[in-house]
Scaffold this motif. Structure first.
Motif, mmCIF file in Angstrom:
data_model
loop_
_atom_site.group_PDB
_atom_site.id
_atom_site.type_symbol
_atom_site.label_atom_id
_atom_site.label_comp_id
_atom_site.label_asym_id
_atom_site.label_seq_id
_atom_site.Cartn_x
_atom_site.Cartn_y
_atom_site.Cartn_z
ATOM 1 N N ALA A 214 0.822 -1.208 0.000
ATOM 2 C CA ALA A 214 0.000 0.000 0.000
ATOM 3 C C ALA A 214 0.858 1.261 0.000
ATOM 4 C CB ALA A 214 -0.931 -0.005 1.214
ATOM 5 N N ALA A 215 1.915 1.281 0.808
ATOM 6 C CA ALA A 215 2.751 2.477 0.914
ATOM 7 C C ALA A 215 3.455 2.781 -0.399
ATOM 8 C CB ALA A 215 3.773 2.299 2.038
ATOM 9 N N THR A 216 3.888 1.740 -1.094
ATOM 10 C CA THR A 216 4.541 1.966 -2.383
ATOM 11 C C THR A 216 3.570 2.560 -3.387
ATOM 12 O OG1 THR A 216 5.995 0.090 -1.943
ATOM 13 C CG2 THR A 216 5.909 0.877 -4.201
ATOM 14 N N ARG A 217 2.340 2.109 -3.361
ATOM 15 C CA ARG A 217 1.333 2.665 -4.268
ATOM 16 C C ARG A 217 0.973 4.106 -3.892
ATOM 17 N NH1 ARG A 217 -3.397 -1.466 -5.581
ATOM 18 N NH2 ARG A 217 -3.653 0.109 -7.201
ATOM 19 N N LEU A 218 0.910 4.385 -2.604
ATOM 20 C CA LEU A 218 0.672 5.764 -2.166
ATOM 21 C C LEU A 218 1.814 6.664 -2.618
ATOM 22 C CD1 LEU A 218 -0.628 5.076 1.451
ATOM 23 C CD2 LEU A 218 -1.979 6.078 -0.403
ATOM 24 N N ALA A 219 3.044 6.175 -2.466
ATOM 25 C CA ALA A 219 4.207 6.963 -2.873
ATOM 26 C C ALA A 219 4.230 7.193 -4.375
ATOM 27 C CB ALA A 219 5.496 6.264 -2.437
ATOM 28 N N GLY A 220 3.579 6.293 -5.117
ATOM 29 C CA GLY A 220 3.498 6.456 -6.563
ATOM 30 C C GLY A 220 2.403 7.398 -7.015
ATOM 31 N N GLY A 221 1.666 7.979 -6.062
ATOM 32 C CA GLY A 221 0.670 8.988 -6.400
ATOM 33 C C GLY A 221 -0.753 8.497 -6.467
ATOM 34 N N TYR A 233 -7.879 -3.415 2.594
ATOM 35 C CA TYR A 233 -8.269 -2.787 3.857
ATOM 36 C C TYR A 233 -9.801 -2.681 3.907
ATOM 37 C CZ TYR A 233 -3.370 -1.591 4.515
ATOM 38 O OH TYR A 233 -2.007 -1.667 4.697
ATOM 39 N N ALA A 234 -10.335 -2.688 5.125
ATOM 40 C CA ALA A 234 -11.788 -2.636 5.276
ATOM 41 C C ALA A 234 -12.360 -1.358 4.679
ATOM 42 C CB ALA A 234 -12.168 -2.758 6.748
ATOM 43 N N ASP A 235 -11.646 -0.248 4.865
ATOM 44 C CA ASP A 235 -12.065 1.036 4.313
ATOM 45 C C ASP A 235 -10.876 1.987 4.406
ATOM 46 O OD1 ASP A 235 -11.981 1.799 7.047
ATOM 47 O OD2 ASP A 235 -14.128 1.460 7.272
ATOM 48 N N GLN A 236 -11.085 3.238 4.001
ATOM 49 C CA GLN A 236 -9.991 4.210 4.007
ATOM 50 C C GLN A 236 -9.522 4.519 5.420
ATOM 51 O OE1 GLN A 236 -10.685 7.521 1.401
ATOM 52 N NE2 GLN A 236 -8.937 8.690 2.159
ATOM 53 N N SER A 237 -10.432 4.487 6.382
ATOM 54 C CA SER A 237 -10.041 4.730 7.778
ATOM 55 C C SER A 237 -9.105 3.641 8.291
ATOM 56 C CB SER A 237 -11.273 4.817 8.668
ATOM 57 O OG SER A 237 -12.066 5.931 8.332
ATOM 58 N N HIS A 238 -9.358 2.406 7.877
ATOM 59 C CA HIS A 238 -8.493 1.289 8.253
ATOM 60 C C HIS A 238 -7.083 1.499 7.695
ATOM 61 C CE1 HIS A 238 -7.748 -3.356 8.020
ATOM 62 N NE2 HIS A 238 -7.065 -2.796 9.005
ATOM 63 N N LEU A 239 -6.986 1.877 6.417
ATOM 64 C CA LEU A 239 -5.689 2.190 5.821
ATOM 65 C C LEU A 239 -5.007 3.316 6.586
ATOM 66 C CD1 LEU A 239 -3.582 2.121 3.453
ATOM 67 C CD2 LEU A 239 -5.032 3.802 2.303
ATOM 68 N N HIS A 240 -5.743 4.362 6.904
ATOM 69 C CA HIS A 240 -5.187 5.511 7.619
ATOM 70 C C HIS A 240 -4.569 5.068 8.947
ATOM 71 C CE1 HIS A 240 -5.099 9.855 8.771
ATOM 72 N NE2 HIS A 240 -5.153 9.321 9.986
ATOM 73 N N VAL A 249 2.961 9.050 10.094
ATOM 74 C CA VAL A 249 2.391 10.112 9.269
ATOM 75 C C VAL A 249 1.154 9.564 8.568
ATOM 76 C CG1 VAL A 249 4.612 11.254 8.904
ATOM 77 C CG2 VAL A 249 3.800 9.559 7.243
ATOM 78 N N THR A 250 0.371 10.457 7.975
ATOM 79 C CA THR A 250 -0.867 10.063 7.303
ATOM 80 C C THR A 250 -0.574 9.524 5.903
ATOM 81 O OG1 THR A 250 -1.219 12.224 6.295
ATOM 82 C CG2 THR A 250 -2.069 11.897 8.538
ATOM 83 N N PRO A 251 -1.526 8.816 5.297
ATOM 84 C CA PRO A 251 -1.333 8.365 3.912
ATOM 85 C C PRO A 251 -1.025 9.493 2.945
ATOM 86 C CG PRO A 251 -3.175 7.193 4.900
ATOM 87 C CD PRO A 251 -2.760 8.256 5.893
ATOM 88 N N ALA A 252 -1.569 10.678 3.203
ATOM 89 C CA ALA A 252 -1.340 11.807 2.293
ATOM 90 C C ALA A 252 0.112 12.251 2.284
ATOM 91 C CB ALA A 252 -2.234 12.975 2.681
#
Length: 276
Positions: A214-221, A233-240, A249-252
């Motif tokens: 997940a982190a690599t995909r977030l880093a890829g934009g 992940y169950a939802d975006q809050s779970h990922l957060h 730090v946050t996903p953003a």
């Protein structure tokens, strides 16, 4: 921040991924060290030393080994100036053979390579890397060094190598109960042997592999909502929650100041499988 070089051909040692880093300057490097589902050898290639600072204030310099999941919480830092080094990501399934100790002994810790391999062996590799004329020559040296260790060192149980490969191949989207059932083992037996030989409980290993993907995909934009859905992940809050727990730090902002953003290299996409 870093010039990143990868081998021109596939690696010869199963469970190992090599990457070369050169500090581009002019300012010293200082960034967050995020956890990965691997043990990492940091092999310096010259006089300048890579540094890792722990959240406790302890400082480490030179060729190092970081344990499985080291950096969780986001408080560890990488510091360097004018450094060239090779990052060797080791699957926990071969770490004992290569390093001589169980991954469980190195969990969430940093150890000088001299202390694991002895000063003479570590110094010999460091000197050879410093004399090598190219990154490809350095990669060949490291592979030549690791090959006999991985082939002759103590191996983990084949059932555990299979379970680890399933977790990695599924990007962490597997159920521990399902792994135990496919092996014909009890959940307790899988937990105990997995933790002892691979260094983490299986549920934590699943979380760490999924986070790396997940982190690599977030880093890829990619956007957080899409990553959460695609990575199981169950939802975006779970990922957060999991990203904050692993990185601080946050996903953003997970891509800022991290080797994830620099190397853009997910372990789960690169590692050669250990079992058939």
């Amino acid at each position: 921040m870093w010039e990143v070089t990868r081998p021109a051909r596939p690696g010869r040692v199963p469970g190992v991924v090599l990457t070369g880093f050169r500090d581009l300057g002019p300012a010293p490097v200082d960034h967050r060290l995020d956890p990965h589902p691997v043990l990492t050898l940091a092999l310096t290639c010259g006089e300048a030393a890579l540094g890792i600072d722990e959240s406790t204030g302890r400082q480490h310099r030179g060729s190092l080994v970081t344990g499985l999941g080291f950096g969780a919480g986001g408080a560890a830092r990488v510091r360097a100036a004018n450094v060239e080094w090779i990052q060797v990501r080791l699957s926990p399934a071969i770490a004992r053979a290569v390093l001589g100790v169980s991954p469980a002994e190195l969990e969430n810790s940093v150890v000088a390579l001299d202390d694991l391999w002895g000063e003479r062996r570590a110094a010999r590799l460091r000197e050879q890397l410093a004399r090598a004329a190219s990154w490809e020559a350095r990669f060949a040296l490291v592979e030549g060094f690791l090959t006999p260790l991985s082939a002759t060192g103590p191996a983990i149980e084949p059932e555990l190598a299979w379970a680890w490969d399933r977790i990695v191949a599924g990007h962490g989207r597997v159920r521990v109960d399902g792994l135990a059932a496919e092996l014909g083992w009890s959940r307790k037996r899988l937990w105990s042997r997995f933790h002892t030989q691979l260094g983490l409980p299986p549920k934590r290993a699943v979380q760490l592999v999924r986070f790396d993907w997940a982190a690599t995909r977030l880093a890829g934009g990619q956007d957080a909502a899409g990553v959460a859905a695609d990575c199981g992940y169950a939802d975006q809050s779970h990922l957060h929650r999991e990203v904050v727990a692993f990185t601080g730090v946050t996903p953003a902002t997970v891509a800022g100041g991290s080797l994830i953003a620099t190397a853009d290299l997910a372990w789960v996409d690169q590692v050669p499988r250990l079992s058939v």
